[in-house]
Design a protein around this motif. Sequence first.
Motif, PDB file in Angstrom:
ATOM      1  N   GLY A   1      19.490 -13.253  -4.705  1.00 34.54           N
ATOM      2  CA  GLY A   1      19.158 -13.936  -5.960  1.00 34.54           C
ATOM      3  C   GLY A   1      17.701 -13.714  -6.370  1.00 34.54           C
ATOM      4  N   LEU A   2      17.440 -13.784  -7.672  1.00 27.31           N
ATOM      5  CA  LEU A   2      16.086 -13.531  -8.172  1.00 27.31           C
ATOM      6  C   LEU A   2      15.030 -14.445  -7.534  1.00 27.31           C
ATOM      7  CD1 LEU A   2      14.271 -11.869 -10.048  1.00 27.31           C
ATOM      8  CD2 LEU A   2      14.785 -13.504 -11.865  1.00 27.31           C
ATOM      9  N   PRO A   3      15.297 -15.754  -7.386  1.00 32.09           N
ATOM     10  CA  PRO A   3      14.268 -16.602  -6.746  1.00 32.09           C
ATOM     11  C   PRO A   3      13.949 -16.125  -5.327  1.00 32.09           C
ATOM     12  CG  PRO A   3      15.960 -17.959  -7.805  1.00 32.09           C
ATOM     13  CD  PRO A   3      16.454 -16.550  -7.860  1.00 32.09           C
ATOM     14  N   ASP A   4      14.972 -15.675  -4.588  1.00 34.34           N
ATOM     15  CA  ASP A   4      14.714 -15.173  -3.235  1.00 34.34           C
ATOM     16  C   ASP A   4      13.937 -13.857  -3.278  1.00 34.34           C
ATOM     17  OD1 ASP A   4      15.801 -17.243  -1.701  1.00 34.34           O
ATOM     18  OD2 ASP A   4      17.841 -16.499  -2.071  1.00 34.34           O
ATOM     19  N   LEU A   5      14.241 -13.019  -4.267  1.00 35.06           N
ATOM     20  CA  LEU A   5      13.481 -11.769  -4.388  1.00 35.06           C
ATOM     21  C   LEU A   5      12.008 -12.064  -4.669  1.00 35.06           C
ATOM     22  CD1 LEU A   5      16.025  -9.612  -6.446  1.00 35.06           C
ATOM     23  CD2 LEU A   5      15.336  -9.239  -4.066  1.00 35.06           C
ATOM     24  N   ILE A   6      11.760 -13.081  -5.471  1.00 37.29           N
ATOM     25  CA  ILE A   6      10.364 -13.455  -5.756  1.00 37.29           C
ATOM     26  C   ILE A   6       9.686 -13.938  -4.466  1.00 37.29           C
ATOM     27  CG2 ILE A   6       8.860 -15.045  -7.044  1.00 37.29           C
ATOM     28  CD1 ILE A   6      11.001 -14.998  -9.299  1.00 37.29           C
ATOM     29  N   ARG A   7      10.402 -14.763  -3.702  1.00 36.64           N
ATOM     30  CA  ARG A   7       9.840 -15.226  -2.415  1.00 36.64           C
ATOM     31  C   ARG A   7       9.575 -14.033  -1.484  1.00 36.64           C
ATOM     32  NH1 ARG A   7      14.166 -18.308  -0.072  1.00 36.64           N
ATOM     33  NH2 ARG A   7      12.800 -18.889   1.644  1.00 36.64           N
ATOM     34  N   MET A   8      10.505 -13.058  -1.490  1.00 33.65           N
ATOM     35  CA  MET A   8      10.323 -11.876  -0.637  1.00 33.65           C
ATOM     36  C   MET A   8       9.051 -11.119  -1.021  1.00 33.65           C
ATOM     37  SD  MET A   8      14.185 -10.306  -0.431  1.00 33.65           S
ATOM     38  CE  MET A   8      13.641  -8.641  -0.045  1.00 33.65           C
ATOM     39  N   VAL A   9       8.909 -10.822  -2.305  1.00 34.91           N
ATOM     40  CA  VAL A   9       7.743 -10.033  -2.742  1.00 34.91           C
ATOM     41  C   VAL A   9       6.459 -10.792  -2.432  1.00 34.91           C
ATOM     42  CG1 VAL A   9       6.611  -8.946  -4.716  1.00 34.91           C
ATOM     43  CG2 VAL A   9       9.102  -8.855  -4.513  1.00 34.91           C
ATOM     44  N   THR A  10       6.509 -12.106  -2.619  1.00 35.95           N
ATOM     45  CA  THR A  10       5.320 -12.913  -2.373  1.00 35.95           C
ATOM     46  C   THR A  10       4.930 -12.884  -0.892  1.00 35.95           C
ATOM     47  OG1 THR A  10       5.997 -14.318  -4.199  1.00 35.95           O
ATOM     48  CG2 THR A  10       4.310 -15.209  -2.729  1.00 35.95           C
ATOM     49  N   LEU A  11       5.924 -13.044  -0.019  1.00 37.78           N
ATOM     50  CA  LEU A  11       5.615 -13.013   1.411  1.00 37.78           C
ATOM     51  C   LEU A  11       5.176 -11.611   1.836  1.00 37.78           C
ATOM     52  CD1 LEU A  11       5.469 -14.289   4.185  1.00 37.78           C
ATOM     53  CD2 LEU A  11       7.947 -14.030   4.420  1.00 37.78           C
ATOM     54  N   LEU A  12       5.837 -10.595   1.307  1.00 39.74           N
ATOM     55  CA  LEU A  12       5.502  -9.213   1.666  1.00 39.74           C
ATOM     56  C   LEU A  12       4.061  -8.889   1.263  1.00 39.74           C
ATOM     57  CD1 LEU A  12       6.969  -6.771   2.938  1.00 39.74           C
ATOM     58  CD2 LEU A  12       7.596  -6.051   0.634  1.00 39.74           C
ATOM     59  N   SER A  13       3.611  -9.512   0.174  1.00 40.68           N
ATOM     60  CA  SER A  13       2.260  -9.206  -0.306  1.00 40.68           C
ATOM     61  C   SER A  13       1.181  -9.732   0.631  1.00 40.68           C
ATOM     62  CB  SER A  13       2.059  -9.769  -1.716  1.00 40.68           C
ATOM     63  OG  SER A  13       2.020 -11.183  -1.656  1.00 40.68           O
ATOM     64  N   THR A  14       1.576 -10.554   1.628  1.00 39.53           N
ATOM     65  CA  THR A  14       0.564 -11.065   2.562  1.00 39.53           C
ATOM     66  C   THR A  14       0.249 -10.053   3.664  1.00 39.53           C
ATOM     67  OG1 THR A  14       2.198 -12.121   4.024  1.00 39.53           O
ATOM     68  CG2 THR A  14       1.333 -13.451   2.188  1.00 39.53           C
TER      69      THR A  14
ATOM     70  N   SER B   1       0.843  -1.206   0.000  1.00 40.23           N
ATOM     71  CA  SER B   1       0.000   0.000   0.000  1.00 40.23           C
ATOM     72  C   SER B   1       0.873   1.248   0.000  1.00 40.23           C
ATOM     73  CB  SER B   1      -0.958   0.001   1.179  1.00 40.23           C
ATOM     74  OG  SER B   1      -0.256  -0.231   2.374  1.00 40.23           O
ATOM     75  N   LEU B   2       1.776   1.322  -0.948  1.00 40.92           N
ATOM     76  CA  LEU B   2       2.643   2.497  -1.043  1.00 40.92           C
ATOM     77  C   LEU B   2       1.785   3.697  -1.446  1.00 40.92           C
ATOM     78  CD1 LEU B   2       5.762   1.021  -2.883  1.00 40.92           C
ATOM     79  CD2 LEU B   2       5.387   1.320  -0.432  1.00 40.92           C
ATOM     80  N   PRO B   3       2.004   4.849  -0.792  1.00 41.76           N
ATOM     81  CA  PRO B   3       1.145   6.003  -1.072  1.00 41.76           C
ATOM     82  C   PRO B   3       1.155   6.401  -2.555  1.00 41.76           C
ATOM     83  CG  PRO B   3       3.029   6.607   0.329  1.00 41.76           C
ATOM     84  CD  PRO B   3       3.001   5.124   0.236  1.00 41.76           C
ATOM     85  N   GLU B   4       2.284   6.232  -3.214  1.00 41.60           N
ATOM     86  CA  GLU B   4       2.389   6.685  -4.605  1.00 41.60           C
ATOM     87  C   GLU B   4       1.561   5.814  -5.554  1.00 41.60           C
ATOM     88  OE1 GLU B   4       5.028   5.750  -2.796  1.00 41.60           O
ATOM     89  OE2 GLU B   4       5.827   7.720  -2.183  1.00 41.60           O
ATOM     90  N   SER B   5       1.238   4.590  -5.126  1.00 36.04           N
ATOM     91  CA  SER B   5       0.566   3.707  -6.065  1.00 36.04           C
ATOM     92  C   SER B   5      -0.904   4.098  -6.225  1.00 36.04           C
ATOM     93  CB  SER B   5       0.670   2.250  -5.610  1.00 36.04           C
ATOM     94  OG  SER B   5      -0.304   1.985  -4.634  1.00 36.04           O
ATOM     95  N   GLY B   6      -1.461   4.730  -5.186  1.00 35.51           N
ATOM     96  CA  GLY B   6      -2.841   5.195  -5.273  1.00 35.51           C
ATOM     97  C   GLY B   6      -3.866   4.070  -5.294  1.00 35.51           C
ATOM     98  N   ARG B   7      -3.442   2.847  -5.053  1.00 38.42           N
ATOM     99  CA  ARG B   7      -4.385   1.713  -5.044  1.00 38.42           C
ATOM    100  C   ARG B   7      -3.765   0.613  -4.181  1.00 38.42           C
ATOM    101  NH1 ARG B   7      -0.632   0.093  -8.528  1.00 38.42           N
ATOM    102  NH2 ARG B   7      -0.381   1.487 -10.263  1.00 38.42           N
ATOM    103  N   ALA B   8      -4.576  -0.387  -3.858  1.00 33.96           N
ATOM    104  CA  ALA B   8      -4.049  -1.512  -3.091  1.00 33.96           C
ATOM    105  C   ALA B   8      -3.298  -2.443  -4.036  1.00 33.96           C
ATOM    106  CB  ALA B   8      -5.191  -2.254  -2.411  1.00 33.96           C
ATOM    107  N   GLY B   9      -2.424  -3.260  -3.495  1.00 31.18           N
ATOM    108  CA  GLY B   9      -1.685  -4.220  -4.321  1.00 31.18           C
ATOM    109  C   GLY B   9      -0.208  -3.889  -4.333  1.00 31.18           C
ATOM    110  N   MET B  10       0.576  -4.913  -4.550  1.00 32.02           N
ATOM    111  CA  MET B  10       2.024  -4.760  -4.473  1.00 32.02           C
ATOM    112  C   MET B  10       2.553  -3.836  -5.557  1.00 32.02           C
ATOM    113  SD  MET B  10       3.354  -6.264  -1.990  1.00 32.02           S
ATOM    114  CE  MET B  10       5.064  -6.563  -2.397  1.00 32.02           C
ATOM    115  N   SER B  11       3.502  -2.994  -5.152  1.00 30.83           N
ATOM    116  CA  SER B  11       4.181  -2.164  -6.147  1.00 30.83           C
ATOM    117  C   SER B  11       5.542  -1.764  -5.600  1.00 30.83           C
ATOM    118  CB  SER B  11       3.346  -0.924  -6.493  1.00 30.83           C
ATOM    119  OG  SER B  11       3.254  -0.065  -5.374  1.00 30.83           O
TER     120      SER B  11
END
Length: 546
Positions: free
Chosen positions: A380-393, A291-301
């Motif tokens: 590593g990219l696979p770990d970054l994907i895991r990070m974004v996925t967990l953060l999105s919860t 919910s970053l203020p700049e995104s203006g909407r819900a959802g990962m960014s």
Amino acid sequence: MDCAIASLLLRLLLFFLFPEPSIPAALPDLASCLRLSGVHNFSVAKNTPFYDRILCFSIQNRRFSTPRLPRPAAIILPHDLPSLRASVLCCRAASLTIRLRSGGHSYEGLSYLASGGTPFALLDLMSLHRVEVDAAAGTAWLQSGATLGQLYHAVSTADSPTPLAFSAGSCPTVGSGGHIAGGGFGLLSRKYGLAADNVLDAVLVSPDGRFLDRAAMGEDLFWAIRGGGGGTWGAVYAWKLQLQSVPNRVSAFTLNRAGSNRHLAGLIDAWQKAAPVLPDEFYLSCFVGGSLPESGRAGMSTTFKGLFLGPSRKARSILADRFPELGLREWEIREMSWIESVVYFSGLKNDSSVDDLLDRELHEKTFFKGKSDYVRAHIGLPDLIRMVTLLSTEPKAYLIMDPYGGAMARRHANDLPFPHRAGNLYAIQHLIQWSEDEDGGREGYLRWLHEWYEFMGPLVSNGPRAAYVNYLDLDLGYTSWTTTTTMEGSGDPVEDSRVWGERYYLGNYDRLVQVKTNIDPHNVFRNEQSIPPLTSSHRFSGHDDA
Ligand SMILES: Cc1cc2nc3c(=O)[nH]c(=O)nc-3n(C[C@H](O)[C@H](O)[C@H](O)COP(=O)(O)OP(=O)(O)OC[C@H]3O[C@@H](n4cnc5c(N)ncnc54)[C@H](O)[C@@H]3O)c2cc1C
Ligand SMILES: *[C@@H]1O[C@H](CO)[C@@H](O)[C@H](O)[C@H]1NC(C)=O
Ligand SMILES: *[C@@H]1O[C@H](CO)[C@@H](O)[C@H](O)[C@H]1NC(C)=O
């Protein structure tokens, strides 16, 4: 009043950590001591409008605004150097622990709380906010209660043929007293280093009430006060700063990019490879969250904040070459003066003016908890994907990733107590932030952050896992002082504090202990994460544990 909202659970928890202090008998003595010393702006009566207004004004983290937290027995507002000294000495005479507060942004509220039932006085430095710029010399003297906004305003309005600037944090209400004491990282740090790297001199009121400038305090203590943490060495009255020059026009942008978790991880990957090795004139940070203020909407960014000390055309060509994935378009970047860029990145409303930097009040206070890490090898990219996925919860959680390199890497790890120099690609701040006190909510948020931090462990620095003292985190450990140099329980304060001390200061911890022992053997200036002095048994019999 905002300052008084609380959840029952947290109240109970905090009650055990910070039980209510008993009213000390020494207060009449404190009041007369202060009056006799010419200090008249203080309150020893709790719950008066004046007391409440001053206390709450700079409680910047609403986690620490609950009524059940311990309140200072006195609030004192020194207005000059003699009254600062008198405040310190009168508190000592009245056996009150001292809490110094400049801007009140301590992540753990350490500038206005004390644990263990210790009676304490709050020395609020907000009246000490004068800034004197010597434009010809390119220096400034700044009283330690001045905020960064007050500093930037004074620097930018000084009569100088070329624009002057100062390298420090972006939030204008942050106080220079606490900020510089812990280092002070900002948008100019890749070019000019930390705020603490640009301190030329200082005036400190020592624990025994002496006025010490650089020459009088000596190079060891002058080293320690520039990054060794606030509330530990004495009361800094003023800093002398080396100002920097910046071009007439700088370029700034804030870009929000959304997409799938995989897409965002790819952007972060490209960012982590580019940002730490961009030219020193380029600062490019990366925020990630649901919910970053700049995104203006819900959802990962992700949001990328960029400042380039030069024309926008050049900024765009550098990014097209080094970070094409960002896809920066011409209309997304703007040229402005440096001080306009300070307002732009300040978090103030987007129609704010340079004069709004003078406002000491943080208008949108939230509940938050932060933790920090350093990254020395690309994730590593696979770990970054895991990070974004967990953060999105958890939509209330977000990351701020600040690029290092440049001037940050050219200082040696022991030049100052702040050790996170060459070899660090970027810092991560893990934050969770909420604005309404939902019952039980905060326990869940804190637990979430804790689990997130565990998850991140293998991906960040280790041996020890490093942290930045300005993002103070009591989860790393804390020391509960009962009397001055003895700690609760039977531990050895120096070894006990090493657990968190080496995470903030790495190899500089022992030198900090040595300096502390010399300047403050009785541990007058102490808090839950202040550097401890060696106890007398250590001092007189070497390091044998009795
Ligand atoms: C919204 C926000 C934005 C931030 N942005 C940044 C950033 O961009 N970069 C960055 O590096 N950090 C940043 N920080 C962290 C900030 O640098 C630290 O929290 C810093 O300690 C705040 O200083 P303060 O004076 O406002 O805090 P305070 O809570 O007043 O003080 C912090 C500590 O310093 C001590 N202290 C205060 N004044 C003095 C003095 N005169 N002499 C000796 N000790 C003193 C206090 O007792 C306390 O222990 C941010 C924090 C917040 C909340
Ligand atoms: C006390 O200090 C505060 C903060 O600087 C100021 O607003 C107030 O006017 C002062 N009061 C007196 C009586 O000096
Ligand atoms: C300022 O913010 C408002 C509301 O958030 C927005 O509509 C407007 O476009 C912004 N203006 C600029 C110049 O960014």
